[in-house]
Motif scaffolding. Structure first.
Motif, mmCIF file in Angstrom:
data_model
loop_
_atom_site.group_PDB
_atom_site.id
_atom_site.type_symbol
_atom_site.label_atom_id
_atom_site.label_comp_id
_atom_site.label_asym_id
_atom_site.label_seq_id
_atom_site.Cartn_x
_atom_site.Cartn_y
_atom_site.Cartn_z
ATOM 1 N N LEU A 1 0.823 -1.206 0.000
ATOM 2 C CA LEU A 1 0.000 0.000 0.000
ATOM 3 C C LEU A 1 0.857 1.256 0.000
ATOM 4 C CD1 LEU A 1 -2.760 -0.917 2.621
ATOM 5 C CD2 LEU A 1 -2.705 -1.407 0.163
ATOM 6 N N THR A 2 0.367 2.284 -0.675
ATOM 7 C CA THR A 2 1.007 3.591 -0.608
ATOM 8 C C THR A 2 0.651 4.259 0.714
ATOM 9 O OG1 THR A 2 -0.872 4.769 -1.568
ATOM 10 C CG2 THR A 2 0.739 3.827 -3.100
ATOM 11 N N GLU A 3 1.346 5.328 1.031
ATOM 12 C CA GLU A 3 1.066 6.048 2.274
ATOM 13 C C GLU A 3 -0.376 6.548 2.303
ATOM 14 O OE1 GLU A 3 2.720 9.943 4.786
ATOM 15 O OE2 GLU A 3 3.831 9.152 3.070
ATOM 16 N N ARG A 4 -0.855 7.058 1.177
ATOM 17 C CA ARG A 4 -2.230 7.556 1.126
ATOM 18 C C ARG A 4 -3.234 6.418 1.266
ATOM 19 N NH1 ARG A 4 -4.782 12.280 -0.118
ATOM 20 N NH2 ARG A 4 -3.008 13.043 1.092
ATOM 21 N N GLU A 5 -2.953 5.271 0.664
ATOM 22 C CA GLU A 5 -3.853 4.123 0.790
ATOM 23 C C GLU A 5 -3.925 3.646 2.238
ATOM 24 O OE1 GLU A 5 -3.353 2.225 -3.713
ATOM 25 O OE2 GLU A 5 -2.058 1.559 -2.071
ATOM 26 N N ARG A 6 -2.804 3.656 2.934
ATOM 27 C CA ARG A 6 -2.810 3.275 4.351
ATOM 28 C C ARG A 6 -3.622 4.256 5.171
ATOM 29 N NH1 ARG A 6 1.473 -0.345 5.939
ATOM 30 N NH2 ARG A 6 1.538 0.616 7.988
ATOM 31 N N ALA A 7 -3.537 5.533 4.811
ATOM 32 C CA ALA A 7 -4.308 6.549 5.527
ATOM 33 C C ALA A 7 -5.803 6.343 5.315
ATOM 34 C CB ALA A 7 -3.892 7.947 5.064
ATOM 35 N N VAL A 8 -6.182 6.015 4.079
ATOM 36 C CA VAL A 8 -7.594 5.756 3.789
ATOM 37 C C VAL A 8 -8.055 4.504 4.519
ATOM 38 C CG1 VAL A 8 -9.242 5.125 1.980
ATOM 39 C CG2 VAL A 8 -7.564 6.935 1.559
ATOM 40 N N LEU A 9 -7.232 3.462 4.528
ATOM 41 C CA LEU A 9 -7.589 2.226 5.232
ATOM 42 C C LEU A 9 -7.809 2.497 6.723
ATOM 43 C CD1 LEU A 9 -7.964 -0.851 5.239
ATOM 44 C CD2 LEU A 9 -5.485 -1.070 5.520
ATOM 45 N N ALA A 10 -6.968 3.328 7.305
ATOM 46 C CA ALA A 10 -7.133 3.670 8.721
ATOM 47 C C ALA A 10 -8.466 4.367 8.963
ATOM 48 C CB ALA A 10 -5.983 4.566 9.183
ATOM 49 N N ARG A 11 -8.857 5.267 8.059
ATOM 50 C CA ARG A 11 -10.133 5.984 8.223
ATOM 51 C C ARG A 11 -11.315 5.025 8.037
ATOM 52 N NH1 ARG A 11 -8.075 10.628 10.384
ATOM 53 N NH2 ARG A 11 -10.283 11.109 10.624
ATOM 54 N N LEU B 1 -8.791 13.904 4.797
ATOM 55 C CA LEU B 1 -7.561 13.795 4.006
ATOM 56 C C LEU B 1 -7.474 14.832 2.888
ATOM 57 C CD1 LEU B 1 -7.300 9.890 3.720
ATOM 58 C CD2 LEU B 1 -6.283 11.418 5.425
ATOM 59 N N PHE B 2 -8.459 15.743 2.848
ATOM 60 C CA PHE B 2 -8.466 16.835 1.868
ATOM 61 C C PHE B 2 -8.495 16.304 0.437
ATOM 62 C CE2 PHE B 2 -6.200 18.340 5.667
ATOM 63 C CZ PHE B 2 -7.045 19.388 6.036
ATOM 64 N N ILE B 3 -9.370 15.326 0.216
ATOM 65 C CA ILE B 3 -9.608 14.795 -1.119
ATOM 66 C C ILE B 3 -11.117 14.761 -1.335
ATOM 67 C CG2 ILE B 3 -7.493 13.413 -1.230
ATOM 68 C CD1 ILE B 3 -9.085 10.973 -0.376
ATOM 69 N N SER B 4 -11.545 14.578 -2.569
ATOM 70 C CA SER B 4 -12.973 14.539 -2.849
ATOM 71 C C SER B 4 -13.558 13.185 -2.448
ATOM 72 C CB SER B 4 -13.220 14.772 -4.338
ATOM 73 O OG SER B 4 -12.786 13.648 -5.091
ATOM 74 N N PRO B 5 -14.864 13.118 -2.178
ATOM 75 C CA PRO B 5 -15.495 11.824 -1.877
ATOM 76 C C PRO B 5 -15.298 10.821 -3.014
ATOM 77 C CG PRO B 5 -16.955 13.616 -1.257
ATOM 78 C CD PRO B 5 -15.809 14.243 -2.014
ATOM 79 N N ALA B 6 -15.297 11.298 -4.260
ATOM 80 C CA ALA B 6 -15.095 10.396 -5.395
ATOM 81 C C ALA B 6 -13.689 9.799 -5.369
ATOM 82 C CB ALA B 6 -15.318 11.144 -6.710
ATOM 83 N N THR B 7 -12.708 10.618 -4.995
ATOM 84 C CA THR B 7 -11.340 10.112 -4.896
ATOM 85 C C THR B 7 -11.227 9.117 -3.749
ATOM 86 O OG1 THR B 7 -10.440 12.173 -5.794
ATOM 87 C CG2 THR B 7 -8.928 10.766 -4.571
ATOM 88 N N ARG C 1 -13.575 7.207 -2.700
ATOM 89 C CA ARG C 1 -14.219 5.979 -3.182
ATOM 90 C C ARG C 1 -13.251 5.175 -4.067
ATOM 91 N NH1 ARG C 1 -17.841 8.216 -5.978
ATOM 92 N NH2 ARG C 1 -19.158 8.691 -4.187
ATOM 93 N N THR C 2 -12.480 5.883 -4.892
ATOM 94 C CA THR C 2 -11.502 5.210 -5.749
ATOM 95 C C THR C 2 -10.442 4.507 -4.911
ATOM 96 O OG1 THR C 2 -11.819 6.792 -7.554
ATOM 97 C CG2 THR C 2 -9.767 5.547 -7.544
ATOM 98 N N TYR C 3 -9.962 5.186 -3.862
ATOM 99 C CA TYR C 3 -8.968 4.569 -2.987
ATOM 100 C C TYR C 3 -9.529 3.320 -2.307
ATOM 101 C CZ TYR C 3 -5.291 8.117 -3.245
ATOM 102 O OH TYR C 3 -4.262 8.919 -3.662
ATOM 103 N N VAL C 4 -10.783 3.395 -1.872
ATOM 104 C CA VAL C 4 -11.403 2.238 -1.219
ATOM 105 C C VAL C 4 -11.495 1.071 -2.198
ATOM 106 C CG1 VAL C 4 -13.532 1.357 -0.186
ATOM 107 C CG2 VAL C 4 -12.674 3.609 0.475
ATOM 108 N N SER C 5 -11.848 1.365 -3.444
ATOM 109 C CA SER C 5 -11.922 0.306 -4.458
ATOM 110 C C SER C 5 -10.563 -0.345 -4.675
ATOM 111 C CB SER C 5 -12.433 0.882 -5.787
ATOM 112 O OG SER C 5 -13.762 1.344 -5.650
ATOM 113 N N ARG C 6 -9.509 0.471 -4.686
ATOM 114 C CA ARG C 6 -8.157 -0.073 -4.839
ATOM 115 C C ARG C 6 -7.802 -0.975 -3.656
ATOM 116 N NH1 ARG C 6 -4.780 5.392 -6.386
ATOM 117 N NH2 ARG C 6 -5.759 5.822 -8.401
ATOM 118 N N LEU C 7 -8.180 -0.532 -2.461
ATOM 119 C CA LEU C 7 -7.883 -1.322 -1.264
ATOM 120 C C LEU C 7 -8.595 -2.668 -1.306
ATOM 121 C CD1 LEU C 7 -8.094 1.512 1.416
ATOM 122 C CD2 LEU C 7 -6.041 0.209 0.808
ATOM 123 N N LEU C 8 -9.839 -2.679 -1.763
ATOM 124 C CA LEU C 8 -10.578 -3.936 -1.869
ATOM 125 C C LEU C 8 -9.845 -4.922 -2.774
ATOM 126 C CD1 LEU C 8 -14.217 -2.538 -2.241
ATOM 127 C CD2 LEU C 8 -13.301 -3.786 -0.276
#
Length: 222
Positions: A155-165, A179-185, A187-194
């Motif tokens: 995972l990238t640092e941002r992906e780990r941050a999203v996973l923590a949230r 994290l100062f990103i859009s809800p759509a972004t 959602r994209t990170y969550v899809s990548r994590l899945l």
């Protein structure tokens, strides 16, 4: 119309849930079960969209019944939503690991319960911030130590941050604001994590985050 099977060993509780759900013209209660064995049997008979499942019941409990329903290919479209008192924090982790769509407490407001049924029926998952916080408090109080998870190395640092949230039960909107990103972004990170973590759904991601200690700021990374 969303079909619901209500499972609880207490008559008054089932009656109360039935009354609350019938206030929504888009929800219909197709059956009631008093234990896990009957829940599995009626789920196979009625094929409900959502099963509202208690945990603590005589005979087959709600967790075993959830596992049986989720393991049945014929019930692939049936979503199990745990509705119980907060007896054991470990039940939450086990429930979502088994594939439950979410975990609600019996003091959930009526409107929230009806919304949860709609969310589950639409394929969404629910791990409320309140429940997530209670899990983390329990793990801290019992001396829980994060379990190393080699999958997190990719995972990238941002992906780990999203996973923590996600582990803290936050929605995409809340993750975006934090994290100062859009809800759509988000959602994209969550899809990548899945995909990267081979997780079934959002609640499975929350389990991974909890076990790795990512949702606990005081814990070392998993």
């Amino acid at each position: 119309m969303i079909s619901v099977l209500v499972v609880d060993d207490q008559d008054l509780v089932r009656a109360g849930i039935r009354t609350l759900l019938r206030a929504d013209p888009e929800i219909t209660v197709v059956g009631e079960a008093i234990d896990g064995h009957e829940a599995v049997r009626l789920a196979r008979e009625f094929r409900p969209d959502v099963v509202l499942m208690d945990v603590r019941m005589p005979g087959m409990d709600g967790l075993r019944a959830t596992a049986a329903i989720r393991a049945d290919p014929a019930l692939a479209g049936c979503r199990v939503l745990i509705l119980t008192t907060f007896d054991d924090d470990d039940d939450i982790i086990e429930a979502v690991t088994l594939g439950a769509a979410g975990y609600l407490l019996k003091d959930t407001p009526s409107d929230d319960l009806r919304r949860a049924v709609h969310t589950a029926a639409a394929g969404g998952n629910l791990l409320s911030p309140t429940v997530a916080r209670r899990v983390m408090e329990h793990l801290a109080a019992t001396g829980h130590r994060p379990r190393p998870d080699p999958r997190l190395a990719q995972l990238t640092e941002r992906e780990r941050a999203v996973l923590a949230r996600v582990g803290m039960g936050e929605t995409n909107d809340e993750i975006g604001r934090a994290l100062f990103i859009s809800p759509a972004t988000a959602r994209t990170y969550v899809s990548r994590l899945l995909t990267k973590l081979d997780a079934r759904d959002r609640t499975a991601l929350a389990v991974i985050a909890h076990r790795a200690g990512l949702s606990d700021p005081g814990a070392p990374p998993g």
